[in-house]
Design an enzyme around this catalytic site. Structure first.
Site, PDB file in Angstrom:
ATOM      1  N   PRO A  78       0.841  -1.202   0.000  1.00 45.32           N
ATOM      2  CA  PRO A  78       0.000   0.000   0.000  1.00 45.32           C
ATOM      3  C   PRO A  78       0.875   1.250   0.000  1.00 45.32           C
ATOM      4  O   PRO A  78       1.805   1.374   0.782  1.00 45.32           O
ATOM      5  CB  PRO A  78      -0.790  -0.122   1.301  1.00 45.32           C
ATOM      6  N   MET A  79       0.562   2.172  -0.909  1.00 38.96           N
ATOM      7  CA  MET A  79       1.336   3.414  -1.021  1.00 38.96           C
ATOM      8  C   MET A  79       0.389   4.577  -1.273  1.00 38.96           C
ATOM      9  O   MET A  79      -0.331   4.584  -2.275  1.00 38.96           O
ATOM     10  CB  MET A  79       2.352   3.314  -2.157  1.00 38.96           C
ATOM     11  N   HIS A  89      -4.955  -1.146   8.592  1.00 35.20           N
ATOM     12  CA  HIS A  89      -3.694  -0.425   8.799  1.00 35.20           C
ATOM     13  C   HIS A  89      -3.513  -0.162  10.300  1.00 35.20           C
ATOM     14  O   HIS A  89      -4.147   0.705  10.874  1.00 35.20           O
ATOM     15  CB  HIS A  89      -3.724   0.899   8.033  1.00 35.20           C
ATOM     16  N   TYR A 112      -0.269   5.582  13.131  1.00 35.80           N
ATOM     17  CA  TYR A 112      -1.632   6.034  12.867  1.00 35.80           C
ATOM     18  C   TYR A 112      -2.555   5.528  13.981  1.00 35.80           C
ATOM     19  O   TYR A 112      -2.088   4.994  14.981  1.00 35.80           O
ATOM     20  CB  TYR A 112      -2.062   5.592  11.470  1.00 35.80           C
ATOM     21  N   HIS A 145       2.787   2.343  11.837  1.00 35.50           N
ATOM     22  CA  HIS A 145       3.414   3.638  11.503  1.00 35.50           C
ATOM     23  C   HIS A 145       2.948   4.841  12.314  1.00 35.50           C
ATOM     24  O   HIS A 145       3.148   5.983  11.906  1.00 35.50           O
ATOM     25  CB  HIS A 145       3.224   3.950  10.010  1.00 35.50           C
TER      26      HIS A 145
END
Length: 370
Positions: A29-30, A173, A178, A176
Site C-alpha cells: 500500500p502506497m 492499517h 496512525y 506507523h
C-alpha cells in the site's frame, strides 16, 4: 543487477482459504493522493490494472479512509464510504479482476497524524487515545469510550463495503503511528481505562477493530493486519523489545481473527532482535504460525526515507537474499513498494530475467500515476 539465484520461490502459488494467489508478490500500500475529494477515478483504476496485467499476485491499495470526520491526514486520499467513492472502487476491482489479479483495500484512520491546515473547509480536530500529537503535546481531548465504539463500527462498515464491492481480502492499517498504532504505543496512549495499560491491554482497540471487521465479512474472508515497530516520528521505536513481548502483543490480534500479518519494516534484511537473523515478518510467522508478508526496500538499494530526507533516488538491487529467505520459509509473501510504483512491469521483468530493463526510482515518480 544480474541476479544469479533462481527466482522460482517468488512464483509459487499461495493459498489461504478463499484467497488463491498466482505468486508470492504483493503490491504494498502506497499513498498516492490522486482521488479528488476522495473519489477514485478511471486513472486510479488503470493504475492498479496495470500491476494486475503484469502478474502482481495481490494488490493492496493505498490507504482508504473509513467514515469518520477526522480520518484523513491529506487531501485527495480516497474515501471508502459514500456512493461515488464506492462506485469508483467497484470499477477498480472490476479492472483488476478482468486482468486476472486479486486486490484488497487497506482501511485506515490516521488519528493524530491529521493536519488541520490541510483541511481549511473542515473543523474536525485530530483524535487519538489521549489527544497527544507526534511532538508529545496534548492538543485535543482523549477519545471517549463512545467515540471509540463509533470508530470501531466505522471500520466494520468499511470492511462490509469491501466484501460487498467484491474485493478479495481486507487489510487493516495498524502501523506507523496512525490511530490503531497510537493505541498500541505508550508514547501516545496514556489512558487509565480499559483501552490503556500495559502492552497487551493497549491492544484492546485493535482487537475490537479486528473483531468488528471479522463480524462484517464472515469467517472465510481473509483479514490482513499491518503493523510495525517504527513510527513516522521515531524510526527506532519498538513496541516489542524482544520475542517474548512480540508474542504477547500478537497473540490477542491472532485470537481476534487476523489471517495474515503484514510486518512493516524499512529494510527487510535487518534482524529484528539480537541473536537471530529473522526479520520482523520472520519472527511474526514463527511466533503466531500465521502467514506473514515482509516489506522494506525490496529490489532497491536505498529506503524511502532517503528520498524524503536527502532527495536521494534508488537504483535496482539484487533480490537474491530475499528469495533465499522466502525459500527458507522465513515469511510467506513479499510486498513490493516503490519498485512497483515506478514500474508496473517489475514482476514480469523479474520473472523473464530482464533485470537490465529495471529502472531507477526518483522523486518525480511520485507525481504521476504511472
Amino acid at each position: 543487477m544480474n541476479s544469479q539465484k533462481s527466482i522460482e520461490p517468488l512464483f509459487k502459488p499461495f493459498e489461504l482459504e478463499n484467497l488463491k494467489l498466482k505468486n508470492r508478490i504483493v503490491m504494498a500500500p502506497m499513498t498516492r493522493s490522486f482521488s479528488p475529494n476522495g473519489i477514485p477515478g478511471s486513472d486510479v483504476a488503470s493504475y492498479y490494472r496495470r500491476r494486475a496485467e503484469n502478474e502482481v499476485g495481490l494488490i493492496i491499495t493505498e490507504g482508504v479512509l473509513i467514515e469518520h470526520p477526522a480520518a484523513g491526514a491529506e487531501h485527495d486520499v480516497p474515501h471508502f464510504y459514500g456512493e461515488e467513492a464506492l462506485n469508483g472502487w467497484a470499477r477498480v476491482v472490476q479492472e483488476v479482476h478482468e486482468a486476472g489479479g486479486k486486490i484488497a483495500p487497506q482501511i485506515w484512520h490516521t488519528g493524530m497524524a491529521r493536519q488541520k491546515e490541510h483541511f481549511p473547509d473542515s473543523d474536525a480536530t485530530p483524535v487519538g487515545p489521549s489527544g497527544i500529537n507526534f511532538s508529545g503535546e496534548q492538543v485535543s481531548e482523549p477519545l471517549s469510550v463512545q467515540e471509540i465504539k463509533d470508530i470501531v463500527n466505522a471500520y466494520g462498515q468499511a470492511a462490509a463495503n469491501a466484501k460487498k464491492i467484491g474485493f478479495d481480502a481486507v487489510e487493516i492499517h495498524g502501523a506507523h503511528g496512525y490511530l490503531i498504532d497510537q493505541f498500541f504505543a505508550d508514547s501516545f496512549n496514556k489512558r487509565n481505562d480499559e483501552y490503556g495499560g500495559d502492552l497487551v491491554q493497549r491492544t484492546r482497540f485493535g482487537v475490537e477493530v479486528i473483531k468488528a471487521v471479522r463480524e462484517a465479512v464472515g469467517p472465510d474472508f481473509p483479514i490482513i493486519f499491518r503493523f510495525s515497530q517504527w513510527k513516522a516520528n521515531d524510526y527506532n521505536f519498538k513496541l516489542a523489545k524482544n520475542p517474548d513481548e512480540l508474542k504477547r502483543f500478537l497473540t490477542p490480534l491472532v485470537e481476534a481473527g487476523v489471517d495474515i500479518f503484514h510486518a512493516s519494516t524499512r529494510r527487510f534484511w535487518e534482524p529484528e532482535f539480537e541473536g537471530s537473523d529473522l526479520n520482523l515478518a520472520g519472527w511474526t510467522r514463527k511466533l503466531t504460525g500465521k502467514p506473514a508478508i515482509t516489506v522494506g526496500s525490496v529490489g532497491l538499494d536505498s529506503e524511502f526515507m532517503d528520498l524524503l530526507t536527502k532527495g536521494q533516488g534508488s537504483q535496482p538491487a539484487s533480490i537474491d537474499e530475499l528469495v533465499q529467505r522466502l525459500e527458507d520459509e522465513e515469511f510467506d509473501l513479499v510486498a513490493i513498494g516503490r519498485a512497483l510504483l515506478n514500474d508496473p512491469a517489475w514482476v514480469t521483468k523479474i520473472r523473464d530475467g530482464k533485470t537490465e530493463e529495471l529502472t531507477a526510482f526518483t522523486k518525480e515518480d511520485l507525481k504521476t500515476l504511472i
